[in-house]
Design a protein around this motif. Structure first.
Motif: not given
Length: 222
Positions: A198-219
């Motif tokens: 939820e949240g317009e800024l979180f759901l942008t293509k750019e944001c979702q793509g970056q979150i996928m790159l942080w799939d293992k945040p502990e690294e």
């Protein structure tokens, strides 16, 4: 609100943005989660009203105490996502300092380090004027991430307490999300992750793509 996991000891429930954690004029998150699971639940940490994401709820006072000991000994890893409309003073780093009460329920970061809040972060640019942060708090102080973000010049977008009015009231939510949890309990290892939904800024293509790159945040915080 949705249930992500449960066993005999605890449940992991997703808290929506804008919902009070404890009951005030209306039923809060803990009460609603208890009703949803039809059992008494014990909170072992909390999220601010504006913050969405993962919450641990114990199913007994004994398990709650075990979790509190894990939090106190910093054996529970927490990772958050945040968006700011302001460029930070530095792209990544550690923020360390005592926190003191300010005016009207706000907190402020001090230069002293007697019992400091400790926060690490990395950031990337999204759309023009938008920065996405991956944040790891090592302590659990009130408003810790919100104050830390402000201290580096990047208050959280939509944060009506710490951001400028033009960065807060025009947005649909406060852009802080409890993204991932890792801990060991009773000899078992647990790991949970939930991207914001939820949240317009979180759901942008750019944001979702970056979150996928942080799939293992502990690294990113070794």
């Amino acid at each position: 609100m949705k249930l992500l996991f449960q066993n005999d000891d605890f449940a992991i429930v997703s808290k929506p943005a804008g919902m009070n954690f404890h009951s005030e004029d209306e039923a809060g998150f803990v009460v609603l989660a208890s009703e949803m699971l039809d059992c008494k639940l014990f909170p072992v940490h909390r999220l601010d009203k504006m913050t969405s994401g993962l919450v641990i709820l114990a199913k007994s006072s004994e398990v709650a105490n075990a979790f509190l000991q894990l939090f106190e000994s910093r054996k529970i890893e927490k990772y958050y996502l945040a968006i700011s409309l302001r460029k930070p003073k530095k792209k990544m780093g550690k923020i360390v300092g005592d926190m003191a009460k300010g005016r009207r329920g706000s907190w402020k970061l001090m230069h002293t380090k007697d019992n400091p809040a400790i926060t690490r972060f990395i950031s990337v640019s999204l759309n023009p004027g938008e920065k996405l942060f991956l944040v790891k708090p090592y302590t659990g102080k009130t408003h810790q991430i919100r104050v830390a973000m402000k201290s580096v010049g990047s208050p959280i977008a939509g944060d009506e307490r710490y951001a400028a009015a033009e960065d807060a009231k025009k947005l649909d939510r406060g852009y802080l999300h409890a993204y991932a949890l890792k801990f060991d309990l009773n000899g078992d290892s647990f790991s949970f992750k939930l991207p914001p939904d939820e949240g317009e800024l979180f759901l942008t293509k750019e944001c979702q793509g970056q979150i996928m790159l942080w799939d293992k945040p502990e690294e990113f915080f070794k």
